[in-house]
Design an enzyme around this catalytic site. Structure first.
Site, PDB file in Angstrom:
ATOM      1  N   THR A 204       4.311 -12.503   1.485  1.00  0.00           N
ATOM      2  CA  THR A 204       3.974 -12.830   2.873  1.00  0.00           C
ATOM      3  C   THR A 204       2.591 -13.446   2.986  1.00  0.00           C
ATOM      4  OG1 THR A 204       5.272 -10.916   3.614  1.00  0.00           O
ATOM      5  CG2 THR A 204       3.845 -11.946   5.226  1.00  0.00           C
ATOM      6  N   THR A 255       1.512  -7.284   5.874  1.00  0.00           N
ATOM      7  CA  THR A 255       2.168  -7.621   4.624  1.00  0.00           C
ATOM      8  C   THR A 255       2.448  -6.343   3.854  1.00  0.00           C
ATOM      9  OG1 THR A 255       1.926  -8.717   2.474  1.00  0.00           O
ATOM     10  CG2 THR A 255      -0.099  -8.016   3.556  1.00  0.00           C
TER      11      THR A 255
END
Length: 348
Positions: A204, A255
């Site tokens: 991410t 994330t």
């Protein structure tokens, strides 16, 4: 299309798009933070050259986003600029460099949110949109919806004249090798619980900003989890889980292990603790990441920024790719617990 100024995103050769016209403001304080994923990162697994490449790319992304803010552009433009640089880098799990699904394809997710109006847009499970973060922005500004998925999101992107590509554009050799390793582990393990403990899931990219107009904006983009199946969607496109922004509190991009970030609505929880419990940004972010998420088994981190330009980047893993430029122009870049580079922003 709303009236707007045109911002050219040279990175990834996207077409010119329109963003809202920035209102005049005397506020010159701007700040930005970005991340490129959190996980089990070890200095022993990375050469000096690889480490330098990550730091250089993070520095480019955060600097380019900061320049957009200094120019007085809306925060969305800075978020998109920074994220697109990482989407087009094979170093990160977003766009080019996205992980493979179990079936050997790439399914991408992204979201963006503006803290002024609490307006948001997201796409999930898309395969042929070159820049998912731009697609999420168009959902926010050009549709009555918050999230579009799969074929519907791609049809909308084509209608918006966004650049469409073959799914193979996102291929990289190291992600393909990671898929093979993940499949081998899945075949050898006896339970789903054991699989969830692997570190292939991490990835991410994201950005959070405070713009000259005093608005907070957050955005996140990802390729998801290696070997994911059945159209799995993580936290990145989920407003409140992986992305949230509210001018009365903060902007957050997350994330990590997405299932936990969804269950504990991590991004919005941090903002809520500031808004209702009157916690500082640092205390709210650290409490959620270390005292709420970790005991539950959730690993990862967040980047967050508040209306005063304060930045927090806590993580409960061994590392998180991250960078920030505060309201004084101080640049900070890190991969592991310690900061790898500290410098001062220079326009040259």
């Amino acid at each position: 299309m709303k009236n707007g100024i045109r911002v050219l995103f040279a990175v990834c050769l996207l077409t010119v798009t329109q963003l809202p016209q920035a209102a005049p403001s005397d506020n010159s304080s701007v700040a930005i933070a970005i991340h490129g994923g959190a996980g089990t990162l070890s200095p022993d697994d990375m050469t000096d050259a690889q480490r330098a490449e990550y730091i250089s790319t993070l520095q480019t992304a955060v600097t380019e986003g900061y320049k957009v803010l200094l120019a007085g552009e809306p925060g969305e433009a800075a978020v998109i600029r920074a994220i697109q640089i990482m989407e087009m880098s094979p170093l990160f799990n977003a766009g080019i460099g996205a992980v493979y699904t179990f079936d050997g394809e790439h399914e991408l997710d992204a979201s963006i949110m503006n803290g002024r109006e609490l307006n948001a847009g997201a796409v999930s499970g898309v395969k042929t949109i070159k820049s998912p973060i731009m697609a999420a922005y168009r959902v926010m500004t050009e549709s009555p919806h918050v999230m579009l998925s799969a074929e519907g999101a791609e049809a909308f992107a084509r209608q918006q004249a966004l650049e469409m590509v073959d799914n193979t554009l996102f291929n990289t050799q190291r992600r393909y090798e990671a898929l093979q390793k993940a499949k081998a582990r899945m075949q050898s393990e006896t339970s789903a619980v054991e699989w969830r403990q692997g570190n292939e899931r991490f990835g991410t990219v994201g950005a959070v900003v405070l713009d000259k107009q005093g608005n907070l904006v957050a955005g996140t983009s990802t390729g998801g989890m290696t070997a994911k199946r059945f159209g799995r969607i993580g936290d990145s496109p989920i407003i409140g889980a992986g992305t949230y922004a509210d001018n009365t509190s903060c902007a957050v991009s997350a994330t990590g292990h997405g299932e936990y970030f969804i269950r504990y609505h991590v991004a919005s929880d941090i903002c809520a603790r500031m808004k209702y419990a009157k916690m500082s940004l640092h205390d709210a972010a650290n409490t959620v990441i270390h005292d709420v998420l970790l005991p539950a088994g959730g690993t990862g981190g967040v980047i967050a920024i508040d209306a005063g330009g304060n930045v927090a980047m806590p993580f409960n893993t061994s590392g998180m790719y991250r960078a920030s430029i505060d309201k004084h122009g101080n640049v900070s870049i890190g991969i592991y617990k310690e900061i790898a580079l500290k410098t001062t922003f220079s326009a040259n």
